[in-house]
Design an enzyme around this catalytic site. Structure first.
Site, PDB file in Angstrom:
ATOM      1  N   ARG A 189      -8.595  17.279   4.661  1.00  0.00           N
ATOM      2  CA  ARG A 189      -9.358  17.535   3.426  1.00  0.00           C
ATOM      3  C   ARG A 189     -10.708  18.157   3.751  1.00  0.00           C
ATOM      4  O   ARG A 189     -11.338  17.793   4.741  1.00  0.00           O
ATOM      5  CB  ARG A 189      -9.576  16.229   2.649  1.00  0.00           C
ATOM      6  CG  ARG A 189      -8.322  15.697   1.996  1.00  0.00           C
ATOM      7  CD  ARG A 189      -8.566  14.352   1.348  1.00  0.00           C
ATOM      8  NE  ARG A 189      -7.758  13.317   1.958  1.00  0.00           N
ATOM      9  CZ  ARG A 189      -7.940  12.015   1.789  1.00  0.00           C
ATOM     10  NH1 ARG A 189      -8.902  11.573   1.011  1.00  0.00           N
ATOM     11  NH2 ARG A 189      -7.159  11.151   2.385  1.00  0.00           N
TER      12      ARG A 189
ATOM     13  N   HIS B  24     -12.483   4.033  -0.745  1.00  0.00           N
ATOM     14  CA  HIS B  24     -12.440   3.176   0.447  1.00  0.00           C
ATOM     15  C   HIS B  24     -13.115   1.832   0.192  1.00  0.00           C
ATOM     16  O   HIS B  24     -13.601   1.171   1.113  1.00  0.00           O
ATOM     17  CB  HIS B  24     -13.110   3.854   1.664  1.00  0.00           C
ATOM     18  CG  HIS B  24     -12.310   5.000   2.221  1.00  0.00           C
ATOM     19  ND1 HIS B  24     -12.865   6.196   2.582  1.00  0.00           N
ATOM     20  CD2 HIS B  24     -10.992   5.117   2.469  1.00  0.00           C
ATOM     21  CE1 HIS B  24     -11.924   7.016   3.020  1.00  0.00           C
ATOM     22  NE2 HIS B  24     -10.760   6.376   2.961  1.00  0.00           N
TER      23      HIS B  24
ATOM     24  N   ARG C 196      -2.566  -1.922  -3.516  1.00  0.00           N
ATOM     25  CA  ARG C 196      -3.712  -1.030  -3.388  1.00  0.00           C
ATOM     26  C   ARG C 196      -3.578   0.061  -4.445  1.00  0.00           C
ATOM     27  O   ARG C 196      -2.564   0.759  -4.505  1.00  0.00           O
ATOM     28  CB  ARG C 196      -3.714  -0.392  -2.007  1.00  0.00           C
ATOM     29  CG  ARG C 196      -4.853   0.552  -1.841  1.00  0.00           C
ATOM     30  CD  ARG C 196      -4.824   1.224  -0.527  1.00  0.00           C
ATOM     31  NE  ARG C 196      -6.069   1.924  -0.311  1.00  0.00           N
ATOM     32  CZ  ARG C 196      -6.338   2.586   0.798  1.00  0.00           C
ATOM     33  NH1 ARG C 196      -5.472   2.618   1.768  1.00  0.00           N
ATOM     34  NH2 ARG C 196      -7.480   3.203   0.926  1.00  0.00           N
TER      35      ARG C 196
ATOM     36  N   LYS D 106       3.390   0.813   3.067  1.00  0.00           N
ATOM     37  CA  LYS D 106       3.072  -0.229   4.044  1.00  0.00           C
ATOM     38  C   LYS D 106       3.083  -1.565   3.337  1.00  0.00           C
ATOM     39  O   LYS D 106       2.632  -1.656   2.193  1.00  0.00           O
ATOM     40  CB  LYS D 106       1.695   0.025   4.664  1.00  0.00           C
ATOM     41  CG  LYS D 106       1.629   1.301   5.446  1.00  0.00           C
ATOM     42  CD  LYS D 106       0.232   1.521   6.026  1.00  0.00           C
ATOM     43  CE  LYS D 106       0.171   2.889   6.689  1.00  0.00           C
ATOM     44  NZ  LYS D 106      -1.166   3.413   6.816  1.00  0.00           N
TER      45      LYS D 106
ATOM     46  N   GLU E 182      -8.105  -3.766   5.208  1.00  0.00           N
ATOM     47  CA  GLU E 182      -7.988  -3.612   3.751  1.00  0.00           C
ATOM     48  C   GLU E 182      -6.942  -4.562   3.174  1.00  0.00           C
ATOM     49  O   GLU E 182      -7.082  -5.054   2.058  1.00  0.00           O
ATOM     50  CB  GLU E 182      -7.647  -2.155   3.420  1.00  0.00           C
ATOM     51  CG  GLU E 182      -8.805  -1.215   3.710  1.00  0.00           C
ATOM     52  CD  GLU E 182      -8.382   0.187   4.071  1.00  0.00           C
ATOM     53  OE1 GLU E 182      -7.643   0.347   5.069  1.00  0.00           O
ATOM     54  OE2 GLU E 182      -8.777   1.133   3.375  1.00  0.00           O
TER      55      GLU E 182
ATOM     56  N   ASN F  92       0.865  -1.175   0.000  1.00  0.00           N
ATOM     57  CA  ASN F  92       0.000   0.000   0.000  1.00  0.00           C
ATOM     58  C   ASN F  92       0.907   1.231   0.000  1.00  0.00           C
ATOM     59  O   ASN F  92       1.469   1.589   1.032  1.00  0.00           O
ATOM     60  CB  ASN F  92      -0.892  -0.034   1.239  1.00  0.00           C
ATOM     61  CG  ASN F  92      -1.815   1.171   1.326  1.00  0.00           C
ATOM     62  OD1 ASN F  92      -1.784   2.056   0.480  1.00  0.00           O
ATOM     63  ND2 ASN F  92      -2.628   1.190   2.368  1.00  0.00           N
TER      64      ASN F  92
ATOM     65  N   GLY G 208      -9.731   4.246  11.958  1.00  0.00           N
ATOM     66  CA  GLY G 208      -9.115   4.813  13.173  1.00  0.00           C
ATOM     67  C   GLY G 208     -10.076   5.520  14.109  1.00  0.00           C
ATOM     68  O   GLY G 208     -10.144   5.200  15.301  1.00  0.00           O
ATOM     69  N   ILE G 209     -10.848   6.467  13.600  1.00  0.00           N
ATOM     70  CA  ILE G 209     -11.781   7.209  14.457  1.00  0.00           C
ATOM     71  C   ILE G 209     -13.021   6.361  14.743  1.00  0.00           C
ATOM     72  O   ILE G 209     -13.475   6.267  15.886  1.00  0.00           O
ATOM     73  CB  ILE G 209     -12.176   8.542  13.781  1.00  0.00           C
ATOM     74  CG1 ILE G 209     -10.933   9.424  13.595  1.00  0.00           C
ATOM     75  CG2 ILE G 209     -13.242   9.261  14.581  1.00  0.00           C
ATOM     76  CD1 ILE G 209     -11.165  10.672  12.747  1.00  0.00           C
TER      77      ILE G 209
ATOM     78  N   HIS H 239     -16.574   4.835   7.283  1.00  0.00           N
ATOM     79  CA  HIS H 239     -15.118   4.614   7.355  1.00  0.00           C
ATOM     80  C   HIS H 239     -14.507   5.947   7.766  1.00  0.00           C
ATOM     81  O   HIS H 239     -14.387   6.870   6.965  1.00  0.00           O
ATOM     82  CB  HIS H 239     -14.579   4.149   5.998  1.00  0.00           C
ATOM     83  CG  HIS H 239     -13.080   4.003   5.981  1.00  0.00           C
ATOM     84  ND1 HIS H 239     -12.444   2.786   5.961  1.00  0.00           N
ATOM     85  CD2 HIS H 239     -12.089   4.934   5.997  1.00  0.00           C
ATOM     86  CE1 HIS H 239     -11.136   2.969   5.973  1.00  0.00           C
ATOM     87  NE2 HIS H 239     -10.897   4.272   5.986  1.00  0.00           N
TER      88      HIS H 239
HETATM   89  P1  ADP Z   1      -5.746   6.370   7.626  1.00  0.00           P
HETATM   90  O1  ADP Z   1      -6.824   7.000   6.793  1.00  0.00           O
HETATM   91  O2  ADP Z   1      -4.458   7.138   7.574  1.00  0.00           O
HETATM   92  O3  ADP Z   1      -5.599   4.880   7.455  1.00  0.00           O
HETATM   93  P2  ADP Z   1      -6.648   5.674  10.305  1.00  0.00           P
HETATM   94  O4  ADP Z   1      -7.746   4.749   9.948  1.00  0.00           O
HETATM   95  O5  ADP Z   1      -5.416   5.124  10.914  1.00  0.00           O
HETATM   96  O6  ADP Z   1      -6.257   6.642   9.109  1.00  0.00           O
HETATM   97  O7  ADP Z   1      -7.261   6.761  11.309  1.00  0.00           O
HETATM   98  C1  ADP Z   1      -6.527   7.830  11.811  1.00  0.00           C
HETATM   99  C2  ADP Z   1      -7.432   8.656  12.713  1.00  0.00           C
HETATM  100  O8  ADP Z   1      -7.896   7.834  13.787  1.00  0.00           O
HETATM  101  C3  ADP Z   1      -6.718   9.856  13.343  1.00  0.00           C
HETATM  102  O9  ADP Z   1      -7.569  10.999  13.322  1.00  0.00           O
HETATM  103  C4  ADP Z   1      -6.562   9.403  14.780  1.00  0.00           C
HETATM  104  O10 ADP Z   1      -6.554  10.482  15.669  1.00  0.00           O
HETATM  105  C5  ADP Z   1      -7.802   8.571  14.985  1.00  0.00           C
HETATM  106  N1  ADP Z   1      -7.648   7.717  16.172  1.00  0.00           N
HETATM  107  C6  ADP Z   1      -6.842   6.655  16.341  1.00  0.00           C
HETATM  108  N2  ADP Z   1      -6.932   6.191  17.625  1.00  0.00           N
HETATM  109  C7  ADP Z   1      -7.822   7.001  18.259  1.00  0.00           C
HETATM  110  C8  ADP Z   1      -8.369   7.061  19.585  1.00  0.00           C
HETATM  111  N3  ADP Z   1      -7.994   6.177  20.518  1.00  0.00           N
HETATM  112  N4  ADP Z   1      -9.265   8.026  19.870  1.00  0.00           N
HETATM  113  C9  ADP Z   1      -9.636   8.926  18.936  1.00  0.00           C
HETATM  114  N5  ADP Z   1      -9.179   8.927  17.663  1.00  0.00           N
HETATM  115  C10 ADP Z   1      -8.289   7.978  17.340  1.00  0.00           C
END
Ligand code: ADP
Length: 392
Positions: A240, A180, A92, A17, A378, A10, A327-328, A207
């Site tokens: 963004r 996504h 990817r 990655k 993914e 990726n 992540g969020i 997502h």
């Molecule tokens: P990417 O699109 O780069 O793959 P991720 O899916 O890793 O992104 O998500 C990154 C987001 O997830 C960042 O905004 C990060 O702050 C948030 N995040 C990760 N862990 C936590 C947490 N424990 N609490 C709140 N937000 C988090």
């Protein structure tokens, strides 16, 4: 799955990655960060996770672009992409345009087609192509497969795919694609084992990572998404803007004298959570901050999700399930709680205790809408697509 190991790559704008799969299991995983850093004082960093036989690796590497990173990996870790046990490599690829509606084996013709698609995703597509070309040049016999973030959405109906622009622009590729898709495919494949109603019914998947989008699914198939022609549309993201009146862009270009490059930097790198808060693009930083601008950025992020959820529920004719991922979505219970609160009118009711205790099912027993938290994967989807393509 076909026999042999499958490597998954990726390549993002500043990172590469990689993971090596044996069947559905990751046997090696690592990444290189800080690629393309303008500062020579911040060299690229390679890290590879350890396992029972091998210690973890963390080292700086003298590489300032993706080509050089791959040179280092080929020389120092030939087993990663060239090992005799390797059956194939999956990549990817962010944009498949109108030409690719499923993963495809990489050929010279496919590479030429992907190069022709670069203008559709100028910030992502060139990076995706570097490892594809490097491996084809060095290891021409190693099968490679291109796996697209757009492919999951290829079956969306004509109304979802069109803009109200003159028809000839659609023919030239100016239409909505959605992104996504690898993440959404993983969620769609996981739902049947988790929640039959979500798998079979009207489900919206959120997502929410640095990039963020939502996908409306009917029985696991994409029918609408918040991202359109590019990965800039829809929700507020880390840096963004998401959805914006196109008149703003004309104003900035024509009245404020911005150049197209400056506008691109503004929309991709200076907007979103970072732009509104003036503090950070990272949700963790914003949740930890007492600044009113940080609170407003988080509130706007949730507001936009709730607003899009209403629109996607309209497309689906109702809502049976809501899924949070990335992540969020996976890690920010306060964001989930706020979105659900704003969506009570749709019949969403959260179990507050489940929401804060890392449960998969987080809706209240009387909730008309099921609410789930599912970690996305993914890379596994790419490994599965490679196995499928190579097995055909
Ligand atoms: P990417 O699109 O780069 O793959 P991720 O899916 O890793 O992104 O998500 C990154 C987001 O997830 C960042 O905004 C990060 O702050 C948030 N995040 C990760 N862990 C936590 C947490 N424990 N609490 C709140 N937000 C988090």
């Amino acid at each position: 799955m076909s026999e042999g190991l499958i490597a998954v790559l990726n390549a993002g704008s500043s990172s590469l990655k990689f993971a090596v799969f044996a069947g559905e299991t990751v046997v090696r995983r690592g990444q290189v960060d800080r690629i393309n850093s303008a500062s020579s004082s911040a060299p690229a960093r390679l890290s590879i996770a350890g396992d029972a036989q091998r210690a973890p690796i963390k080292q700086e590497i003298s590489a300032t672009n993706h080509e050089q990173v791959l040179d280092v990996l080929f020389e120092q870790f030939p087993e990663l992409f060239g090992g005799t046990q390797l059956a194939g490599v999956g990549h990817r690829v962010v944009h498949g345009g109108a030409a690719f509606s499923a993963a495809v084996p990489v050929t010279d013709d496919v590479i030429a087609q992907l190069e022709a698609l670069i203008p559709l995703a100028p910030l992502h597509a060139p990076h995706n192509l570097v490892p594809i070309k490097a491996i084809r040049w060095r290891l021409p016999d190693l099968p490679q497969v291109a796996c697209f973030d757009t492919a999951f959405h290829a079956g969306q109906g004509p109304l979802e795919q069109m803009f109200a622009l003159p028809r000839e622009l659609y023919a030239r590729g100016v239409r909505r694609y959605g992104f996504h898709g690898l993440s959404y495919e993983y969620i769609a494949a996981t739902l049947p084992a988790v929640d039959a109603r979500a798998a079979e019914g009207r489900t919206v998947v959120c997502h929410l990572g640095n990039g963020a989008s939502m996908c409306a699914m009917l029985a696991g198939k994409s029918v609408a998404s918040t991202m359109g022609f590019t990965a800039l549309d829809g929700l507020v993201m880390g840096t963004r803007s998401g959805d914006i009146d196109p008149g703003v862009l004309l104003y900035l270009l024509q009245q404020e004298g911005m150049t197209p490059d400056e506008l691109s930097t503004l929309l991709y790198h200076k907007s979103g959570l970072l732009g509104i808060s003036g503090i950070s693009s990272d949700m963790r930083d914003l949740e930890a901050s007492d600044a009113p601008q940080a609170k407003q950025a988080v509130e706007y992020f949730c507001y936009r999700i709730a607003r899009e959820l209403g629109a996607l529920a309209a497309v689906l004719g109702g809502l049976d399930a809501l899924v949070f991922t990335a992540g969020i979505g996976e890690n920010a219970p306060q964001v989930r709680a706020r979105v659900c609160e704003l969506s009570r009118w749709l019949g969403v009711s959260l179990d507050a205790a489940a929401n804060t205790s890392k449960q998969t099912v987080i809706h209240a027993p009387d909730s008309a809408v099921h609410v789930l938290v599912l970690p996305t994967n993914e890379e596994l989807v790419i490994a599965r697509q490679v196995a499928r393509v190579l097995g055909d």
